[in-house]
Design an enzyme around this catalytic site. Structure first.
Site, PDB file in Angstrom:
ATOM      1  N   GLY A  41     -16.977  27.650   2.356  1.00  0.00           N
ATOM      2  CA  GLY A  41     -16.349  27.222   1.110  1.00  0.00           C
ATOM      3  C   GLY A  41     -17.008  27.899  -0.068  1.00  0.00           C
ATOM      4  N   ALA A  45     -18.928  23.578  -5.334  1.00  0.00           N
ATOM      5  CA  ALA A  45     -20.072  23.181  -4.507  1.00  0.00           C
ATOM      6  C   ALA A  45     -20.580  24.352  -3.683  1.00  0.00           C
ATOM      7  CB  ALA A  45     -19.688  22.007  -3.609  1.00  0.00           C
ATOM      8  N   GLY A  46     -19.669  25.020  -2.960  1.00  0.00           N
ATOM      9  CA  GLY A  46     -20.081  26.127  -2.094  1.00  0.00           C
ATOM     10  C   GLY A  46     -20.547  27.342  -2.861  1.00  0.00           C
ATOM     11  N   SER A 285      -3.380  16.505 -16.607  1.00  0.00           N
ATOM     12  CA  SER A 285      -4.775  16.099 -16.758  1.00  0.00           C
ATOM     13  C   SER A 285      -4.940  14.672 -17.269  1.00  0.00           C
ATOM     14  CB  SER A 285      -5.482  17.046 -17.726  1.00  0.00           C
ATOM     15  OG  SER A 285      -6.751  16.541 -18.088  1.00  0.00           O
ATOM     16  N   ARG A 338      -8.537   5.339 -12.503  1.00  0.00           N
ATOM     17  CA  ARG A 338      -7.306   5.876 -11.938  1.00  0.00           C
ATOM     18  C   ARG A 338      -6.613   4.902 -10.983  1.00  0.00           C
ATOM     19  NH1 ARG A 338      -9.459  12.081 -10.792  1.00  0.00           N
ATOM     20  NH2 ARG A 338      -9.341  12.743 -12.971  1.00  0.00           N
ATOM     21  N   GLU A 432     -16.679  17.542  -2.435  1.00  0.00           N
ATOM     22  CA  GLU A 432     -15.660  16.608  -1.947  1.00  0.00           C
ATOM     23  C   GLU A 432     -15.663  16.492  -0.432  1.00  0.00           C
ATOM     24  OE1 GLU A 432     -10.844  15.719  -2.537  1.00  0.00           O
ATOM     25  OE2 GLU A 432     -11.709  17.601  -3.252  1.00  0.00           O
ATOM     26  N   LEU A 448     -16.028  17.699 -10.653  1.00  0.00           N
ATOM     27  CA  LEU A 448     -16.734  18.928 -11.024  1.00  0.00           C
ATOM     28  C   LEU A 448     -18.227  18.662 -11.136  1.00  0.00           C
ATOM     29  CD1 LEU A 448     -14.292  20.281 -13.776  1.00  0.00           C
ATOM     30  CD2 LEU A 448     -14.231  20.628 -11.308  1.00  0.00           C
TER      31      LEU A 448
END
Length: 645
Positions: A41, A45-46, A285, A338, A432, A448
């Protein structure tokens, strides 16, 4: 059998991470060159992990199925990234960010992991500014902030509506620097097919070149899975079409526990579904909830007239508009988390007040334009408004946006300990792909934050702590032993798929699975529906393996074969999600069991029986997976019913 040892350091919560860093094992610079790390990935993150570990001097191989790391799905994030800088001087702090995250996740996350996330958040902003990320600035030139759901402070840093893109370009620049220096070797258009486990430790992966179809084994002293979430199990989601859960699922089938698979986030501000042939959904968004007001018609006859095309929303006077979030949650209004906003929209639509097809409400900027002026609204959200108009052919400056909840993010993922290591030694999971930080519901602008925190500021410490004991492990021959066996198993799996030669496309089965998942494992769940889903998914899986049609050949570029591999995994993962949801006899965050709700229709937790992480162990294709429980202990956050009123 693996055990759930979370490795949380001793001591006070605010001192745990510093204590860990002060006592971790180190690898000297000369020895780092002897150690190989595989990262699967190349998103936030990766990509951040590959750049950071390459900078430290480790030999890194980074794999991405896209043609460039710049195409990772992190690029799609719009609204912002959280940090506890308190630039607005409005009462924010590391503790408040920590508390909001635990509360927003409905008290189903580890305190220690969440506090560390809040603690390193400020360093992320400094790192990204140094990389040249063009964060928005106020009139005086300082970094600007805006509000997001689940918080009463302004802590979200943003770059217009393109924050994910700009952060990814920052990580990509750092990654490119290491590729140029030779510490990172990049493998694009290459997909991980399985992990290789030798004597109980993860020692590498088997990959497939998506252009030529060639299979290849790679050795690593450690492997990091950073491949995002599994939202596409629902077919229609806000995820990129290629996003998938296969890397995590392959790890699960090799012994890595899968945690909280039923925790899936429904995002409240998505452009509604428009037809049977739609392949994905588009997110608007969450930042739009800062200035947009959400409403539905107060009278059913108005909703019916709008659906029939006899009335326009702008013709409905304010007194006939139900600003239902402001009515139900006056303290937070349109900025509730959410899951709360999504269920409230569903309730209005189910009650007959929905517009368009009956599954939509309005996000209205009339009031912001009157208050601020169109120029200010356009400066803040212009690119998002352009995107909406291109898709719907409606001008949101004049007509309210239509929105409806949709599958977005997955809080569940590979179980990891405090070090982000899975139940397989040597296998780590970041971003994630792991379950770690968000509990049962992720706050907006925290994806993020977690991706960059894990990549830049956690893995460089925890992975090094593990690798310090691997100095005497020689690089292994990838043409023999478990490497050769795993490569053979992958080849047999592909041959099995190609040999079916059925009559139905891969998408036929994916859509069929998605409908079951949305209807019975979606926004609202009940025991009967979940039991039916388990049976129906098993039947779809049986049909898939008997009648799927994959054109082309295996040893060439074959997008249908790629999809078939991923859908085969989704058909297994979907069943595990339903099992996990059935076992969890409570409502929390994004997991809403209709049998467990308050009198006001809110999620009703059962902290006596379900304050745990549910981690599932694979027991074989024809066996029921085993549930393991990691108890969640709350010392700083008092377990109370969430209240956003």
């Amino acid at each position: 059998m693996a055990t759930l040892e979370n490795k949380i350091p001793e001591g006070q919560l605010a001192q745990k991470w510093q204590h860990y860093k002060s006592h971790q094992k180190l690898v000297n610079p000369a020895n780092k060159r002897k150690l190989d790390v595989i990262i699967v990935g190349s998103g936030l993150a990766g990509g951040a992990a590959a750049a950071a570990l390459g900078e430290l001097g480790f030999n890194v191989k980074c794999f991405a199925y896209q043609d460039s790391p710049r195409r990772a799905h992190s690029i799609a994030a719009q609204g912002g990234i959280n940090a506890a800088k308190n630039y607005q001087n409005d009462g924010d702090s590391i503790f408040r960010l920590f508390y909001d995250t635990v509360k927003g996740g409905d008290y189903r996350a580890r305190e220690a992991n969440v506090y560390r996330l809040a603690e390193v958040s400020n360093s992320i902003i400094d790192q990204c500014v140094a990389q040249g990320v063009p964060f928005a600035r106020d009139y005086g030139g300082l970094l600007d902030n805006r509000s997001f759901g689940g918080a009463q402070v302004s802590r979200t840093f943003y770059a217009k509506g393109q924050t994910g893109q700009q952060l990814l370009l920052g990580a990509y620049s750092a990654l490119s620097r290491q590729i140029g220096k030779g510490t990172v070797k990049m493998y694009t258009r290459t997909e991980m097919m399985d992990i290789v486990v030798v004597d109980g430790k993860c020692r590498g992966i088997v990959s497939r070149d998506l252009v030529t179809g060639k299979l290849e084994a790679h050795f690593g002293h450690a492997v990091v899975i950073a491949t995002g979430g599994y939202g596409n199990v629902f077919f229609l989601s806000t995820n990129a079409m290629g996003s998938n859960g296969s890397a995590a699922w392959k790890a699960y089938k090799k012994g890595a526990y899968f945690a909280n698979p039923c925790y899936v986030q429904i995002h409240p501000t998505c452009i509604p579904v428009h037809g049977e042939f739609q392949s994905k959904l588009t997110l608007m968004s969450e930042s739009l909830r800062n200035d947009g007001r959400i409403w539905a018609p107060k009278r059913k006859e108005d909703a019916e007239a709008i659906r029939a095309g006899k009335l326009k929303p702008e013709d409905i006077p304010d007194e006939n508009r139900d600003f239902y979030l402001e009515r139900r949650y006056p303290a937070f209004g349109n900025l509730v988390p959410r899951d709360v906003a999504s269920r409230a929209a569903k309730e209005r639509c189910d009650a007959g007040y929905g517009v368009e097809s009956g599954e939509a409400v309005y996000l209205d900027f009339k009031y912001a334009i009157e208050r601020l002026g169109r120029d200010v609204v356009e400066a803040r959200y212009g690119n998002l408004f352009q995107m909406y108009e291109k898709i719907t052919d409606q001008n949101p400056y004049q007509t309210p946006m239509m929105i409806y909840p949709a599958i977005h993010y997955t809080m569940g993922g590979i179980w990891v300990d405090y070090e982000l290591q899975t139940t397989i030694p040597g296998l780590f999971a970041a971003g994630e792909a792991n379950f770690s930080d968000h509990g049962a519901n992720r706050l907006g602008a925290s994806a993020l934050m977690q991706g960059l925190a894990d990549g830049y500021f956690v893995l460089p410490y925890t992975l090094q702590n593990y690798l310090a004991d691997e100095l005497h492990t020689p690089r292994m021959n990838v043409n023999e032993g478990e490497f050769a066996k795993t490569l053979g198993d992958v080849n047999s799996h592909i041959e099995k798929l190609m040999s079916i030669k059925g009559t139905k496309s891969v998408d036929y089965f994916h859509k069929k699975l998605g409908k079951v998942m949305w209807d019975k494992v979606g926004m609202a769940r009940n025991a009967q529906g979940l039991k039916e889903a388990i049976e129906e998914i098993a039947q779809i899986r049986k049909e898939f393996w008997a009648d799927v049609r994959i054109p082309g050949e295996a040893n060439e570029m074959n997008p249908e074969l790629e999809k078939a591999n991923r859908v085969a995994d989704f058909l297994e993962l979907g069943e595990l999600m339903a099992r996990d949801a059935l076992v969890r006899e409570e409502s929390c965050g994004g997991h809403f069991r209709e049998e467990h709700q308050t009198e006001e229709g809110e999620a009703k937790r059962d902290d006596v029986n379900f304050a745990y992480v549910g981690a599932w162990e694979y027991k074989g294709d024809n066996a029921t997976p085993e549930l393991h429980k990691e108890a969640l202990v709350f010392e700083e956050c008092k377990l109370v019913q969430r209240n956003y009123k």
